[in-house]
Scaffold this active site. Structure first.
Site, PDB file in Angstrom:
ATOM      1  N   ASP A   1      29.143  44.432  43.669  1.00 54.00           N
ATOM      2  CA  ASP A   1      27.901  44.563  44.413  1.00 54.00           C
ATOM      3  C   ASP A   1      26.997  45.653  43.831  1.00 54.00           C
ATOM      4  OD1 ASP A   1      29.501  46.667  45.082  1.00 54.00           O
ATOM      5  OD2 ASP A   1      29.246  46.477  47.252  1.00 54.00           O
TER       6      ASP A   1
ATOM      7  N   HIS B   1      23.116  47.272  14.128  1.00 53.95           N
ATOM      8  CA  HIS B   1      22.956  47.404  15.579  1.00 53.95           C
ATOM      9  C   HIS B   1      24.191  48.054  16.207  1.00 53.95           C
ATOM     10  CE1 HIS B   1      19.791  43.949  15.494  1.00 53.95           C
ATOM     11  NE2 HIS B   1      19.264  45.128  15.219  1.00 53.95           N
TER      12      HIS B   1
ATOM     13  N   ASP C   1      18.830  55.703  15.835  1.00 58.27           N
ATOM     14  CA  ASP C   1      17.756  54.736  16.103  1.00 58.27           C
ATOM     15  C   ASP C   1      17.625  54.624  17.612  1.00 58.27           C
ATOM     16  OD1 ASP C   1      16.006  52.596  16.296  1.00 58.27           O
ATOM     17  OD2 ASP C   1      17.059  51.332  14.855  1.00 58.27           O
TER      18      ASP C   1
ATOM     19  N   ASP D   1      10.013  53.508  19.276  1.00 56.89           N
ATOM     20  CA  ASP D   1      11.133  53.077  18.424  1.00 56.89           C
ATOM     21  C   ASP D   1      11.102  53.900  17.138  1.00 56.89           C
ATOM     22  OD1 ASP D   1      13.190  51.753  17.186  1.00 56.89           O
ATOM     23  OD2 ASP D   1      12.162  49.827  17.023  1.00 56.89           O
TER      24      ASP D   1
ATOM     25  N   HIS E   1      17.438  43.458   6.166  1.00 62.57           N
ATOM     26  CA  HIS E   1      16.536  43.177   7.292  1.00 62.57           C
ATOM     27  C   HIS E   1      15.093  43.287   6.824  1.00 62.57           C
ATOM     28  CE1 HIS E   1      15.624  47.484   7.718  1.00 62.57           C
ATOM     29  NE2 HIS E   1      16.922  47.727   7.661  1.00 62.57           N
TER      30      HIS E   1
ATOM     31  N   HIS F   1       8.587  45.296  12.809  1.00 64.56           N
ATOM     32  CA  HIS F   1       8.358  44.288  13.846  1.00 64.56           C
ATOM     33  C   HIS F   1       7.244  44.759  14.762  1.00 64.56           C
ATOM     34  CE1 HIS F   1      10.586  46.954  16.584  1.00 64.56           C
ATOM     35  NE2 HIS F   1      11.490  47.062  15.637  1.00 64.56           N
TER      36      HIS F   1
ATOM     37  N   HIS G   1      10.889  44.609  20.459  1.00 64.81           N
ATOM     38  CA  HIS G   1      10.585  43.548  19.501  1.00 64.81           C
ATOM     39  C   HIS G   1       9.547  42.669  20.192  1.00 64.81           C
ATOM     40  CE1 HIS G   1      14.757  44.089  17.418  1.00 64.81           C
ATOM     41  NE2 HIS G   1      13.853  44.926  16.957  1.00 64.81           N
TER      42      HIS G   1
ATOM     43  N   GLU H   1      10.243  50.290   8.987  1.00 68.87           N
ATOM     44  CA  GLU H   1      11.624  50.768   8.995  1.00 68.87           C
ATOM     45  C   GLU H   1      12.456  50.269   7.812  1.00 68.87           C
ATOM     46  OE1 GLU H   1      14.188  49.054  12.026  1.00 68.87           O
ATOM     47  OE2 GLU H   1      12.501  47.896  12.794  1.00 68.87           O
TER      48      GLU H   1
ATOM     49  N   TYR I   1      21.815  50.493   2.914  1.00 71.26           N
ATOM     50  CA  TYR I   1      23.135  50.590   3.538  1.00 71.26           C
ATOM     51  C   TYR I   1      24.171  50.261   2.461  1.00 71.26           C
ATOM     52  CZ  TYR I   1      19.692  49.774   7.145  1.00 71.26           C
ATOM     53  OH  TYR I   1      18.546  49.827   7.908  1.00 71.26           O
TER      54      TYR I   1
ATOM     55  N   ARG J   1      18.159  54.812   7.284  1.00 71.64           N
ATOM     56  CA  ARG J   1      16.979  54.087   7.753  1.00 71.64           C
ATOM     57  C   ARG J   1      15.987  55.119   8.273  1.00 71.64           C
ATOM     58  NH1 ARG J   1      19.296  50.596  10.556  1.00 71.64           N
ATOM     59  NH2 ARG J   1      19.070  51.282  12.730  1.00 71.64           N
TER      60      ARG J   1
ATOM     61  N   GLU K   1      12.273  55.156  10.348  1.00 67.60           N
ATOM     62  CA  GLU K   1      11.382  54.251  11.101  1.00 67.60           C
ATOM     63  C   GLU K   1      10.332  55.037  11.869  1.00 67.60           C
ATOM     64  OE1 GLU K   1      11.844  50.603  14.350  1.00 67.60           O
ATOM     65  OE2 GLU K   1      13.406  52.137  14.192  1.00 67.60           O
TER      66      GLU K   1
END
Length: 437
Positions: A44, A237, A254, A265, A344, A348, A355, A382, A386, A403, A405
């Protein structure tokens, strides 16, 4: 219910958005948009409620179980909301409701009815209308209501085709909120950078981010925070955030806040101990140079696709220089050899969703991101590299993920970086982290 955000986006702007949608609808048509519903976390207990982005964009109304109907006929246009009625007992337990009586005036709508009366009212409203604008994907609960109504239309269109284009170009008010979201996100990253040191856990740094977001009025992140130490930074991710940060490794962070429904972001990558090793510095500088070039090039008239190709060349040249890739640069690009280390895109759209919506190409069904950039578009930049631990590369580069960004808005003068308050130059990062205990 919290109406504070209505002071952020003026009520008139929601009216203008509805009018703009109505203007693009066919004559004698209806549009129907459903709110989000509360989601059960377990037993609940519910997740914190977050309104459907399309519904919010048109109403600024932050309650579940609501339906917006726009009616366009030759006589007049009507804006109609169905919502939960006032209920003193339920409000004592679960929080205040706007209620039917106040809704039309508060939200600048023509009419408001109880959600419990949707079926009979829908039968009346839909009489003599021939076309319906409806998107079944965002909120499937509404599909069942429409199926039960048994109302038939000769034409059914998808309103997303219109609303996505509207949402892609941000208003002055939206850009101001995105600037605030970017600034708060930057403050969170700056705090995380200052609090990072060996032997802290990834989720402790996540806590520093969320603390700072909350402190400046952004209660929720815009997506699940990524705090990835060492080789975890090679998982795009990654969000387990449960490992120990180790001396001598990098941490890739990130994260973004959601402020008044608009997303920030940012990604920053920095050494856990505050000093870049030579190998870390070499990979980092390739990514930084690529990102700085991209930000300079992403201006009105250019497109993401062409700039990403320029970024790829910068990266491939750098990887060849370090011996991570071998061969001729042009051939490596043609063979897409870089995809082992950069898999990637360059960025975006950013807005109410991290996104955000909007087509990346004007050609239908094209997967290219070749749409010319326009004033008012907001996007992330970004690039990353890697190097997995099992890669056939010089030993010193294995397990390094980087990375960087930032968020930019396209302006008539080029672009503006919304997230520049958190450092990304190597010397600046090391200076900020020099005092970490």
């Amino acid at each position: 219910m919290d109406l504070a955000y209505l002071a952020q986006i003026p009520a008139e702007e929601f009216v203008q958005r509805r009018e703009k949608l109505l203007a693009q609808m066919a004559e004698n048509s209806l549009a129907i948009i459903f709110s989000a519903q509360e989601q059960v976390r377990n037993k609940d207990t519910h997740y914190p409620f977050r309104q459907d982005s399309y519904f919010w964009y048109l109403t600024g109304f932050n309650e579940p179980d609501a339906i917006l109907v726009l009616a366009k006929s030759t006589q007049q246009s009507r804006t109609i909301l169905f919502l939960r009625p006032s209920d003193p007992l339920m409000e004592t337990w679960n929080g205040r409701r706007l209620g039917v009586e106040k809704a039309a005036a508060k939200l600048n709508l023509n009419e408001a009815y109880s959600i419990e009366d949707f079926a009979p009212q829908w039968q009346k409203i839909s009489q003599n209308f021939t076309a319906l604008y409806h998107n079944p994907e965002p909120q499937p609960w509404g599909n069942k209501l429409l199926e039960k109504s048994a109302v038939q239309f000769s034409q059914v269109f998808d309103w997303a085709a219109i609303l996505d284009e509207m949402r892609l170009i941000k208003s002055t008010n939206e850009i101001a909120l995105l600037q605030q979201a970017g600034q708060i996100t930057a403050l969170g990253h700056l705090r995380a950078m200052k609090q990072t040191r060996p032997n802290r856990l990834e989720f402790e740094i996540e806590g520093e981010l969320l603390h700072e977001f909350n402190r400046f009025g952004a209660r929720f992140p815009s997506f699940n925070c990524i705090v990835a130490g060492g080789e975890n930074g090679c998982i795009l991710h990654y969000n387990e955030n449960d490992q120990t940060l180790k001396d001598g490794e990098l941490v890739l962070v990130d994260a973004g806040c959601e402020f008044a429904y608009y997303a920030g972001d940012i990604t920053r990558t920095y050494p856990v101990n505050g000093k870049f090793s030579q190998a870390q510095r070499e990979i980092y500088e390739i990514v930084l140079n690529a990102q700085k070039h991209a930000i300079k090039s992403l201006v009105a008239g250019n497109n993401i696709q062409q700039v990403n190709q320029e970024v790829i060349r910068i990266k491939v040249e750098g990887l060849v220089r370090l011996g991570i890739l071998q061969g001729e640069v042009d051939q490596l690009i043609t063979d897409e050899a870089y995809k082992a280390f950069y898999m990637h895109g360059l960025g975006h759209w950013l807005g109410i969703d991290v996104h955000d919506v909007g087509r990346y190409s004007l050609e239908k069904d094209s997967k290219l991101r070749d749409r010319p950039l326009e004033v008012g578009m907001v996007l992330t930049v970004e690039p990353g590299l890697y190097i997995p631990t099992n890669a056939n590369v010089p030993e010193q580069y294995k397990g390094i993920g980087v990375r960087i960004e930032d968020d930019i808005v396209i302006t008539e003068y080029g672009n503006k970086v919304l997230t520049s308050a958190v450092p990304k130059e190597i010397d600046e990062i090391e200076q900020v982290m020099a005092h970490n205990a």
